[in-house]
Design a protein around this motif. Sequence first.
Motif, PDB file in Angstrom:
ATOM      1  N   ASN A   5       0.830  -1.204   0.000  1.00 51.43           N
ATOM      2  CA  ASN A   5       0.000   0.000   0.000  1.00 51.43           C
ATOM      3  C   ASN A   5       0.864   1.253   0.000  1.00 51.43           C
ATOM      4  N   THR A   7       1.489   4.152   1.319  1.00 50.06           N
ATOM      5  CA  THR A   7       1.234   5.068   2.426  1.00 50.06           C
ATOM      6  C   THR A   7       2.502   5.841   2.764  1.00 50.06           C
ATOM      7  N   GLN A   8       2.332   6.968   3.407  1.00 46.39           N
ATOM      8  CA  GLN A   8       3.489   7.756   3.832  1.00 46.39           C
ATOM      9  C   GLN A   8       4.322   6.982   4.856  1.00 46.39           C
ATOM     10  N   GLU A   9       3.670   6.193   5.685  1.00 48.99           N
ATOM     11  CA  GLU A   9       4.388   5.368   6.652  1.00 48.99           C
ATOM     12  C   GLU A   9       5.323   4.388   5.938  1.00 48.99           C
ATOM     13  N   ALA A  37       4.005   9.494  -1.425  1.00 47.12           N
ATOM     14  CA  ALA A  37       3.523   8.266  -2.059  1.00 47.12           C
ATOM     15  C   ALA A  37       3.256   8.437  -3.551  1.00 47.12           C
TER      16      ALA A  37
END
Length: 73
Positions: A5, A7-9, A37
């Motif tokens: 995915n 995501t910024q994480e 992202a």
Amino acid sequence: MELSNPTQENVIFMIEQIKEKLRMVNVDAMQADQFNAEKYEDLLYLYNMVMKRESFSLSEMNAIVLELGELRK
């Protein structure tokens, strides 16, 4: 970590792992918050390539750093 995915994480995780693997001297020059992202697929490809390798030549490291520079916001 599940990296499928965008995501910024996940972006932050991959950048930190790349910096650690390359043992980058100037880690402040490559802050994870400078990436988003938007170019996630390219970053994931680079991350996977870096994580597969045990070592890098100087020219390979330079190419990786240049590519990271292209992926910044």
